[in-house]
Scaffold this motif. Structure first.
Motif, PDB file in Angstrom:
ATOM      1  N   ALA A 162      50.001  36.677  37.717  1.00 25.17           N
ATOM      2  CA  ALA A 162      51.103  36.315  36.578  1.00 25.17           C
ATOM      3  C   ALA A 162      51.002  37.332  35.422  1.00 25.17           C
ATOM      4  O   ALA A 162      52.310  37.457  35.189  1.00 25.17           O
ATOM      5  CB  ALA A 162      50.817  34.869  35.917  1.00 25.17           C
ATOM      6  N   GLY A 163      50.084  37.835  34.847  1.00 25.63           N
ATOM      7  CA  GLY A 163      50.088  38.701  33.748  1.00 25.63           C
ATOM      8  C   GLY A 163      50.941  39.998  34.184  1.00 25.63           C
ATOM      9  O   GLY A 163      51.646  40.405  33.315  1.00 25.63           O
ATOM     10  N   ALA A 164      50.596  40.288  35.494  1.00 28.49           N
ATOM     11  CA  ALA A 164      51.396  41.679  36.236  1.00 28.49           C
ATOM     12  C   ALA A 164      52.879  41.388  36.157  1.00 28.49           C
ATOM     13  O   ALA A 164      53.538  42.453  36.058  1.00 28.49           O
ATOM     14  CB  ALA A 164      50.566  41.862  37.485  1.00 28.49           C
ATOM     15  N   PHE A 165      53.400  40.347  35.961  1.00 33.85           N
ATOM     16  CA  PHE A 165      54.638  40.002  35.981  1.00 33.85           C
ATOM     17  C   PHE A 165      55.039  39.555  34.667  1.00 33.85           C
ATOM     18  O   PHE A 165      56.226  38.856  34.732  1.00 33.85           O
ATOM     19  CB  PHE A 165      55.170  39.182  37.226  1.00 33.85           C
ATOM     20  CG  PHE A 165      54.866  39.635  38.448  1.00 33.85           C
ATOM     21  CD1 PHE A 165      55.892  40.394  39.240  1.00 33.85           C
ATOM     22  CD2 PHE A 165      53.678  39.485  39.229  1.00 33.85           C
ATOM     23  CE1 PHE A 165      55.576  40.882  40.454  1.00 33.85           C
ATOM     24  CE2 PHE A 165      53.601  40.015  40.650  1.00 33.85           C
ATOM     25  CZ  PHE A 165      54.662  40.745  41.308  1.00 33.85           C
ATOM     26  N   ASN A 166      54.320  39.713  33.805  1.00 30.61           N
ATOM     27  CA  ASN A 166      54.801  39.153  32.208  1.00 30.61           C
ATOM     28  C   ASN A 166      54.859  37.689  32.230  1.00 30.61           C
ATOM     29  O   ASN A 166      55.983  37.320  31.608  1.00 30.61           O
ATOM     30  CB  ASN A 166      55.878  40.158  31.704  1.00 30.61           C
ATOM     31  CG  ASN A 166      55.906  40.103  30.287  1.00 30.61           C
ATOM     32  OD1 ASN A 166      55.119  40.010  30.021  1.00 30.61           O
ATOM     33  ND2 ASN A 166      57.290  40.071  29.981  1.00 30.61           N
ATOM     34  N   TYR A 167      54.183  36.907  32.767  1.00 31.23           N
ATOM     35  CA  TYR A 167      54.381  35.711  32.952  1.00 31.23           C
ATOM     36  C   TYR A 167      52.822  35.127  32.501  1.00 31.23           C
ATOM     37  O   TYR A 167      51.806  35.578  32.722  1.00 31.23           O
ATOM     38  CB  TYR A 167      54.676  35.080  34.320  1.00 31.23           C
ATOM     39  CG  TYR A 167      54.729  33.630  34.426  1.00 31.23           C
ATOM     40  CD1 TYR A 167      55.997  33.157  33.953  1.00 31.23           C
ATOM     41  CD2 TYR A 167      53.951  32.619  34.924  1.00 31.23           C
ATOM     42  CE1 TYR A 167      56.423  31.527  33.847  1.00 31.23           C
ATOM     43  CE2 TYR A 167      54.315  31.323  34.923  1.00 31.23           C
ATOM     44  CZ  TYR A 167      55.418  30.724  34.622  1.00 31.23           C
ATOM     45  OH  TYR A 167      55.806  29.709  34.446  1.00 31.23           O
ATOM     46  N   SER A 168      53.035  33.731  31.713  1.00 33.31           N
ATOM     47  CA  SER A 168      51.646  33.305  31.414  1.00 33.31           C
ATOM     48  C   SER A 168      51.053  32.325  32.489  1.00 33.31           C
ATOM     49  O   SER A 168      52.122  31.461  33.098  1.00 33.31           O
ATOM     50  CB  SER A 168      52.009  32.641  30.048  1.00 33.31           C
ATOM     51  OG  SER A 168      50.699  31.649  29.760  1.00 33.31           O
ATOM     52  N   GLY A 169      49.777  32.092  32.412  1.00 34.41           N
ATOM     53  CA  GLY A 169      49.190  31.067  33.346  1.00 34.41           C
ATOM     54  C   GLY A 169      48.843  29.800  32.499  1.00 34.41           C
ATOM     55  O   GLY A 169      48.000  28.826  33.136  1.00 34.41           O
ATOM     56  N   HIS A 170      49.577  29.463  31.314  1.00 29.81           N
ATOM     57  CA  HIS A 170      49.304  28.044  30.790  1.00 29.81           C
ATOM     58  C   HIS A 170      49.807  27.206  31.527  1.00 29.81           C
ATOM     59  O   HIS A 170      48.887  26.141  31.398  1.00 29.81           O
ATOM     60  CB  HIS A 170      50.256  28.294  29.366  1.00 29.81           C
ATOM     61  CG  HIS A 170      49.656  28.993  28.529  1.00 29.81           C
ATOM     62  ND1 HIS A 170      50.007  30.367  28.171  1.00 29.81           N
ATOM     63  CD2 HIS A 170      48.527  28.712  27.344  1.00 29.81           C
ATOM     64  CE1 HIS A 170      49.172  30.858  26.902  1.00 29.81           C
ATOM     65  NE2 HIS A 170      48.497  29.712  26.736  1.00 29.81           N
ATOM     66  N   PRO A 171      50.515  26.909  32.257  1.00 31.77           N
ATOM     67  CA  PRO A 171      50.866  25.948  33.312  1.00 31.77           C
ATOM     68  C   PRO A 171      49.571  25.264  33.942  1.00 31.77           C
ATOM     69  O   PRO A 171      49.467  23.943  34.109  1.00 31.77           O
ATOM     70  CB  PRO A 171      52.013  26.232  34.136  1.00 31.77           C
ATOM     71  CG  PRO A 171      52.694  27.170  33.413  1.00 31.77           C
ATOM     72  CD  PRO A 171      51.602  28.042  32.774  1.00 31.77           C
TER      73      PRO A 171
END
Length: 387
Positions: free
Chosen positions: A200-209
């Motif tokens: 997710a970080g590689a796509f500039n997204y957070s794994g908070h969910p």
């Protein structure tokens, strides 16, 4: 979620550590020492991971997010201790240490790499709630090394525990190792969450969910595993307590049967002192019940046994349940014949239809016999035969 879950795991881990240190007074074997070390590091992990404790430890060290590095290094170290225990359970001592040292060296290199990568990373402020998630997003190399080592450790622990559980010499050790093996597989869920964080970080997204799922997986891995490791120590006390209770129940059940038989044939009864222990009393009940059964065989008829067996089989009884039902019917019929004043039969039936192998099996069978002797169906059969 970690503000609620981690204090619980920390409390259980600290309790396990105290209990294990207490047992070290009498047993300082490599397995006990390694478990104590593992419990110590597990206690550190979940105590430091409590959000209110996290910044205090980092501030004391003078390094931002030092608590994160400390806890994850302790995860690796705790696994070393558990692997050492399992290797000593599985192999002879020399081979176990050789295999353990190899693992310890590899994991030591892993911890050194983690320290180097941690110190090279820039600070993003204290992250007591999402340190691992943040590292996975911004410093994936650090997290990748950690989750690979962590996942391999937990799979190795689950594999070794599951294998040794099949041959463990005591019931509580088997149960504990099975729990350790099962709980170890929950780590796959945690590793998957951290791997998803990196992607997710590689796509500039957070794994908070899915972060609560990662924290829950950590709890489900550690809590049952800690309980499983301590089972061999406290489980035997549960067994002893249960046996004491069960012995009293057995004594009460057999006392009733004993009275029902020996009031007709009192000769087998021997007086016991008032201070005689329960084990001896139970043993005497077993012997005197069998003696009374043999004394009553003179009034037992073969046709009663045949009829009782037929009825039992029709009712679906098999094995010891069927044997107990037949013997109970014979006893009821013999007592009825004796109370009528009928003379002994010329060809008495054999009174035994089961031959338990030891005292424990004999007690268990006589408990079945007592239940069958006083069951309504047995009394009904006797009345029908009498008419």
């Amino acid at each position: 979620m970690n503000a609620f879950l981690y204090p619980i795991v920390a409390a259980v881990s600290i309790a396990a550590l105290i209990f294990k240190v207490w047992t070290l007074r009498n047993d300082r074997s490599p397995t006990n020492v390694a478990l104590a070390v593992s419990f110590f590091f597990t206690s550190v992990i979940f105590t430091v991971s409590i959000p209110s404790v996290w910044p205090v430890v980092s501030e004391a060290a003078g390094i931002v997010n030092f608590s994160g590095l400390l806890t994850q290094a302790c995860v690796i170290t705790s696994a070393m201790g558990q692997q050492t225990v399992l290797l000593h359970l599985t192999y002879e001592r020399k081979t176990a240490w050789r295999k353990a040292i190899r693992r310890i060296c590899i994991l030591t290199v892993v911890v050194i790499l983690m320290v180097v990568l941690f110190l090279q990373a820039s600070s993003l402020g204290e992250r007591p709630d999402d340190f691992a998630l943040t590292k996975a997003r911004y410093y994936p190399a650090y997290m990748l090394i950690y989750i690979i080592a962590h996942g391999c450790n937990q799979i190795d622990i689950a594999r070794l525990a599951g294998r040794h559980a099949k041959v463990a010499p005591s019931p509580w050790l088997r149960r504990g190792l099975r729990l350790v093996a099962i709980s170890g597989w929950f780590s796959i869920l945690y590793v998957s969450c951290r791997g998803a964080d990196i992607v997710a970080g590689a796509f500039n997204y957070s794994g908070h969910p899915w972060e609560p799922l990662a924290q829950l997986a950590t709890t489900c891995t550690t809590l049952p595993k800690t309980i499983g490791w301590t089972m061999p120590d406290w489980g035997r006390h549960i067994t002893a307590a249960w046996e004491a209770v069960d012995r009293r129940v057995a004594h009460r059940q057999l006392s009733r049967l004993h009275h029902g038989l020996t009031k007709e044939v009192p000769d087998p009864v021997l007086p016991l002192d008032s201070g005689t222990d329960l084990r001896t009393r139970l043993y005497r009940l077993v012997v005197e019940i069998r003696d009374a059964q043999w004394a009553l065989r003179l009034w037992m008829r073969p046709e009663v046994a045949a009829e009782a067996r037929q009825r039992g089989e029709a009712a679906g009884l098999t094995g010891d349940d069927l044997a107990a039902a037949v013997e109970a019917s014979q006893l009821q019929a013999a007592i009825a014949e004796r109370q009528k004043g009928n003379p002994p039969t010329d060809q008495p039936a054999h009174p035994r239809f089961a031959e338990p192998e030891d005292l424990a099996a004999e007690i268990e069978f006589q408990r079945r016999l007592a239940r069958a002797f006083y069951s309504a169906s047995t009394r009904t059969d006797i009345l029908e035969n009498a008419t």
